[in-house]
Design a protein around this motif. Structure first.
Motif, short mmCIF file in Angstrom:
data_model
loop_
_atom_site.label_atom_id
_atom_site.label_comp_id
_atom_site.label_asym_id
_atom_site.label_seq_id
_atom_site.Cartn_x
_atom_site.Cartn_y
_atom_site.Cartn_z
N LEU A 160 18.66 43.99 5.24
CA LEU A 160 17.36 43.76 5.87
C LEU A 160 16.40 43.08 4.90
CD1 LEU A 160 16.76 47.13 7.77
CD2 LEU A 160 17.54 44.96 8.73
N ILE A 161 16.42 43.53 3.65
CA ILE A 161 15.51 42.94 2.65
C ILE A 161 15.82 41.46 2.45
CG2 ILE A 161 14.85 42.99 0.21
CD1 ILE A 161 15.27 46.02 0.29
N ARG A 162 17.11 41.12 2.43
CA ARG A 162 17.48 39.70 2.29
C ARG A 162 17.08 38.88 3.51
NH1 ARG A 162 22.44 42.08 0.67
NH2 ARG A 162 22.72 42.08 -1.59
N GLU A 163 17.14 39.50 4.69
CA GLU A 163 16.90 38.77 5.93
C GLU A 163 15.43 38.54 6.25
OE1 GLU A 163 19.25 37.69 8.59
OE2 GLU A 163 20.38 37.62 6.70
N VAL A 164 14.56 39.40 5.75
CA VAL A 164 13.14 39.33 6.12
C VAL A 164 12.32 38.86 4.92
CG1 VAL A 164 11.17 40.65 6.97
CG2 VAL A 164 13.47 41.19 7.79
N PRO A 165 11.71 37.67 5.01
CA PRO A 165 11.02 37.10 3.85
C PRO A 165 9.93 38.00 3.26
CG PRO A 165 11.28 35.45 5.58
CD PRO A 165 11.71 36.76 6.16
N GLU A 166 9.22 38.73 4.13
CA GLU A 166 8.11 39.55 3.63
C GLU A 166 8.57 40.74 2.79
OE1 GLU A 166 6.75 37.31 7.16
OE2 GLU A 166 8.49 38.58 6.73
N LEU A 167 9.80 41.21 3.02
CA LEU A 167 10.31 42.36 2.28
C LEU A 167 10.79 41.92 0.90
CD1 LEU A 167 12.33 44.38 4.93
CD2 LEU A 167 10.32 45.16 3.67
N ALA A 188 25.04 35.40 -2.63
CA ALA A 188 23.87 35.73 -1.82
C ALA A 188 22.64 35.76 -2.72
CB ALA A 188 24.04 37.07 -1.11
N ALA A 189 21.48 35.74 -2.09
CA ALA A 189 20.26 36.00 -2.85
C ALA A 189 20.26 37.45 -3.29
CB ALA A 189 19.04 35.72 -1.98
N ALA A 190 19.68 37.73 -4.44
CA ALA A 190 19.48 39.12 -4.83
C ALA A 190 18.59 39.79 -3.78
CB ALA A 190 18.81 39.19 -6.20
N PRO A 191 18.73 41.10 -3.56
CA PRO A 191 17.88 41.75 -2.55
C PRO A 191 16.39 41.45 -2.71
CG PRO A 191 19.61 43.24 -3.21
CD PRO A 191 19.72 42.03 -4.11
N SER A 192 15.90 41.33 -3.94
CA SER A 192 14.48 41.04 -4.15
C SER A 192 14.12 39.60 -3.85
CB SER A 192 14.09 41.34 -5.60
OG SER A 192 14.70 40.40 -6.48
N LYS A 193 15.12 38.75 -3.68
CA LYS A 193 14.96 37.31 -3.43
C LYS A 193 14.33 36.58 -4.62
CE LYS A 193 12.94 38.14 0.58
NZ LYS A 193 13.33 39.54 0.88
N THR A 194 14.46 37.16 -5.83
CA THR A 194 13.94 36.49 -7.03
C THR A 194 15.08 35.97 -7.90
OG1 THR A 194 13.86 38.58 -8.29
CG2 THR A 194 11.90 37.96 -7.05
N GLN A 211 13.31 40.11 -10.74
CA GLN A 211 12.92 41.49 -10.48
C GLN A 211 14.01 42.48 -10.88
OE1 GLN A 211 10.70 41.77 -6.91
NE2 GLN A 211 10.84 44.00 -6.78
N GLU A 212 15.26 42.21 -10.52
CA GLU A 212 16.34 43.13 -10.88
C GLU A 212 16.77 43.02 -12.33
OE1 GLU A 212 16.95 42.67 -6.40
OE2 GLU A 212 16.41 41.37 -8.06
N GLY A 213 16.53 41.85 -12.95
CA GLY A 213 17.03 41.61 -14.30
C GLY A 213 18.49 41.21 -14.25
#
Length: 243
Positions: A160-167, A188-194, A211-213
């Protein structure tokens, strides 16, 4: 020999320590706390839209390795929260893995106090809620649950975090299953999208993100460094840092 000692120190010892701490306080799920932890603002006092992501230690032996995560939503002026989890019980009998409102929005999970992993309010929450609801409907593993390496509750929330830009929430390091990308996707993008991640069925992978490092995933367990938060990430324990 040195490699084995290093593996024991950084992988096995944290898990053994966590298992010992949890074992000393373990209770059967039926007598454990499931009530509200008081982290979600009361809808009557907070009419604005809210999105919150939570994680709490899994129950039983799984708690030595992992957390269980979920997401809650409250549209503007709604009288109650809507909570979404993925759970395994009943799936073998034909129940869906994705469940709605099985517990209090911010409830303890079998005695483990939840941690607020991420939250949105105001305009960001209002924009995110319909996108989250749509993403829940198209989650690809709605009727499948596998404790390890996924898809499980952490796979669901990370998806969900990957799918929704605001999260932009950062999943806990010990959210085993967050790196499960399916049987066909490797990148894939990291869950934080950073940043980004590479993952082989959630069993072997690497995440590099602001964000995750840096996270190295081996058999679903994460060892990593987070320079931004001055933290290290250890299997079972999760994050240890100064911030």
């Amino acid at each position: 020999m040195k490699l084995l000692l290093a593996a024991f120190a950084f992988v096995l010892l944290p898990i053994v320590f966590t298992a010992g701490v949890l074992g000393s306080t373990a209770r059967h799920w039926s007598t454990a706390r499931w009530d509200s932890a008081g982290l979600a603002p009361a809808p009557a006092a907070h009419p604005g839209p809210v999105v919150q992501v939570y994680a709490a230690r899994a129950w039983g032996w799984k708690g030595a390795f992992a957390v269980h995560s979920w997401i809650v939503l409250k549209p503007e002026n709604a009288e109650a929260y809507e909570r979404w989890d993925v759970v395994g019980w009943g799936v073998g009998r034909g129940l869906p893995a994705v469940r709605r409102n099985i517990r209090e929005p911010d409830g303890y999970w079998a005695g483990s106090r939840p941690e607020l992993v991420g939250s949105l309010e105001g305009a960001e929450a209002a924009a995110a809620i319909p996108r989250i609801q749509a993403a829940i409907e198209r989650y690809p593993y709605r009727d499948t649950y596998r404790t390890w390496p996924g898809p499980n509750s952490n796979t669901f929330v990370a998806w969900l975090i990957r799918e929704v830009p605001e999260l932009k929430a950062e999943m806990p390091a010990n959210a085993v299953g967050k790196d499960f990308l399916g049987t066909t996707a490797l990148f894939a993008a990291a869950p934080s999208k950073t940043g980004f991640q590479i993952s082989l069925f959630g069993l072997l992978g690497l995440t590099l993100a602001l964000q995750e490092g840096v996270e190295v995933n081996f058999m679903g367990l994460v060892l990593g460094l987070d320079p931004q938060d001055l933290a290290i990430k250890l299997p079972g324990v999760g994050r240890l840092g100064m911030r």
